[in-house]
Design an enzyme around this catalytic site. Structure first.
Site, PDB file in Angstrom:
ATOM      1  NE  ARG A  25      -2.784   0.284   3.516  1.00 16.22           N
ATOM      2  CZ  ARG A  25      -2.156   0.575   4.410  1.00 16.22           C
ATOM      3  NH1 ARG A  25      -1.313   1.757   4.778  1.00 16.22           N
ATOM      4  NH2 ARG A  25      -1.973  -0.353   5.662  1.00 16.22           N
ATOM      5  CE1 TYR A  77     -17.730  11.654 -14.855  1.00 20.61           C
ATOM      6  CE2 TYR A  77     -16.534  11.773 -13.079  1.00 20.61           C
ATOM      7  CZ  TYR A  77     -17.247  11.191 -13.724  1.00 20.61           C
ATOM      8  OH  TYR A  77     -17.735   9.807 -13.606  1.00 20.61           O
ATOM      9  CG  ASP A 149      -9.581  16.283 -14.518  1.00 21.40           C
ATOM     10  OD1 ASP A 149      -9.466  15.591 -15.351  1.00 21.40           O
ATOM     11  OD2 ASP A 149     -10.878  15.779 -14.071  1.00 21.40           O
ATOM     12  CE  LYS A 174     -13.363   8.157 -17.969  1.00 26.38           C
ATOM     13  NZ  LYS A 174     -13.176   8.472 -17.057  1.00 26.38           N
TER      14      LYS A 174
HETATM   15  N1  PLP Z   1     -12.271  13.662 -14.608  1.00 24.94           N
HETATM   16  C1  PLP Z   1     -12.969  13.391 -15.661  1.00 24.94           C
HETATM   17  C2  PLP Z   1     -13.060  14.715 -16.843  1.00 24.94           C
HETATM   18  C3  PLP Z   1     -13.611  12.292 -16.314  1.00 24.94           C
HETATM   19  O1  PLP Z   1     -14.307  12.443 -17.246  1.00 24.94           O
HETATM   20  C4  PLP Z   1     -13.761  11.460 -15.121  1.00 24.94           C
HETATM   21  C5  PLP Z   1     -14.564  10.262 -15.330  1.00 24.94           C
HETATM   22  O2  PLP Z   1     -15.274   9.999 -16.416  1.00 24.94           O
HETATM   23  C6  PLP Z   1     -13.124  11.476 -13.891  1.00 24.94           C
HETATM   24  C7  PLP Z   1     -12.313  12.606 -13.938  1.00 24.94           C
HETATM   25  C8  PLP Z   1     -13.390  10.405 -12.768  1.00 24.94           C
HETATM   26  O3  PLP Z   1     -12.256   9.286 -13.090  1.00 24.94           O
HETATM   27  P1  PLP Z   1     -12.746   7.841 -12.766  1.00 24.94           P
HETATM   28  O4  PLP Z   1     -14.047   7.544 -13.523  1.00 24.94           O
HETATM   29  O5  PLP Z   1     -11.559   7.118 -13.143  1.00 24.94           O
HETATM   30  O6  PLP Z   1     -12.854   7.859 -11.122  1.00 24.94           O
END
Ligand code: PLP
Length: 359
Positions: A25, A77, A149, A174
């Site tokens: 961990r 998101y 992000d 992604k």
């Molecule tokens: N940030 C963006 C722009 C996203 O599109 C997503 C998920 O679709 C996330 C964060 C969250 O990521 P995760 O689904 O890997 O937890």
């Protein structure tokens, strides 16, 4: 190739005397290989990998304290909205939702207790851009940490740390992994003190990825640049074609001259991205007909894989955003989001053509 080290614990030669790794961990060789790679890709000094993008965000938000205030772009998101609003809100961390394409709105939203600026650019799903040089400078002037992000753009198209951001977050689920077979997340920074705090939280909270998933993301990253560029080229051609289609009311794509921030996109991003949003004629009924009929574009949440996906933000990825806020951002019922993959352009175009012929 980096080995997938599955050991949960590592032998010590004497109590407390280990050979670099103690307990998985805390640290693991496969994860460390990924973290080093992620830091290098974003031009950071420290990389931390997590079990999901949400786990990465949660760990970062845990550096905040009750009474702290966050300013976030309004078009985020849906899961980020839910985390800040429904999880961090009750813990005493308030968020203001601001249209960051207007820097004076940011100045007005910052309070003495503001600690974090949360940025998505291009935003999800309205593909609005935020001028990173301007907003990160405002944040720095007010002593506010700025975090981008960078899931949509990836470091192939933009490197926020080079443009003034303090932190970059990814859903590696992604583009970075790119094959829709891993859920993962990451944080990258150049700030040593923050990295130390995050390392402490990563170990304490334990929202870590498996060694196998770290290997998979590392493998995906090997083709990141080629994938992002090839998908972006297909998306640009599709966006141009969609703009002339009678079944489409509006195409939202920063690589089109009709996008209000076309010039900023050309300046801030190295190439066009592979996400397109379209408003289909006929509102919800029109969008539903299209979403039910595509064959190559799979109807599914997520994005950034080699296969093309299509989704309905109002009922899927952004269902967690209240209807009035969705309306204010522009997420109308006819809005459809496309994640363009690597299938042949003609096949993709023909698929959209047949799906739209019913609208
Ligand atoms: N940030 C963006 C722009 C996203 O599109 C997503 C998920 O679709 C996330 C964060 C969250 O990521 P995760 O689904 O890997 O937890």
């Amino acid at each position: 190739m980096p080995p997938i080290v599955l050991a949960s614990t590592f032998a010590q030669s004497s109590p407390g005397v280990h050979q670099g790794f103690e307990y998985a961990r805390t640290d693991n060789p496969t994860r460390r290989a990924l973290e080093t790679c992620l830091a290098s890709l974003e031009g950071g000094h420290y990389g931390l990998a997590f079990g999901s993008g949400c786990a990465a965000m949660t760990t970062l938000f845990l550096t905040l304290r009750p009474g702290d205030h966050v300013v976030s772009c309004d078009d985020v998101y849906g899961g980020t909205f839910r985390l800040l609003d429904k999880v961090m809100g009750p813990l005493g961390i308030e968020t203001s939702w601001v249209d960051l394409s207007n820097p004076s709105a940011l100045e007005a939203a910052i309070r003495p207790e503001t600690k974090l600026l949360w940025i998505e650019t291009p935003t999800n799903p309205m593909l609005k851009l935020v001028d990173l040089t301007i907003v990160t400078e405002i944040a720095r002037r007010h002593g506010v940490l700025s975090c981008v992000d960078n899931t949509f753009a990836t470091p192939v198209l933009q490197r926020p740390l080079d443009l003034g951001a303090d932190v970059v977050v990814h859903s590696t689920t992604k583009y970075l992994n790119g094959h829709s077979d891993v859920v993962g997340g990451a944080i990258i920074t150049r700030d040593e003190k923050l990295a130390e705090k995050l390392r402490f939280l990563q170990n304490s909270v334990g929202a870590i990825p498996s060694p196998f998933d770290c290997f998979m993301v590392l493998r995906g990253i090997k083709t990141l640049s080629a994938r992002v560029q090839a998908a972006g080229e297909r998306a640009t051609k599709l966006a141009n074609w969609l703009e002339g289609h009678a079944g489409v009311q509006k195409v939202i794509y920063p690589g089109l001259a009709s996008h209000p921030q076309f010039e900023l996109a050309a300046r801030q991003m190295r190439a066009p991205l592979a996400m397109i949003s379209v408003v289909v004629r006929g509102g919800l009924a029109g969008a539903t007909r299209m979403l039910e009929r595509t064959k190559i574009f799979t109807l599914a949440e997520s994005l950034g894989g080699v296969e093309s996906l299509i989704e309905h933000p109002a009922s899927m990825t952004h269902g967690a955003v209240p209807p009035n806020q969705r309306a204010a951002i522009g997420i109308e019922d006819g809005l459809v989001r496309l994640s363009v993959g690597l299938e042949g352009f003609e096949d993709l175009r023909a698929d959209l053509e047949q799906a739209l012929s019913f609208t």
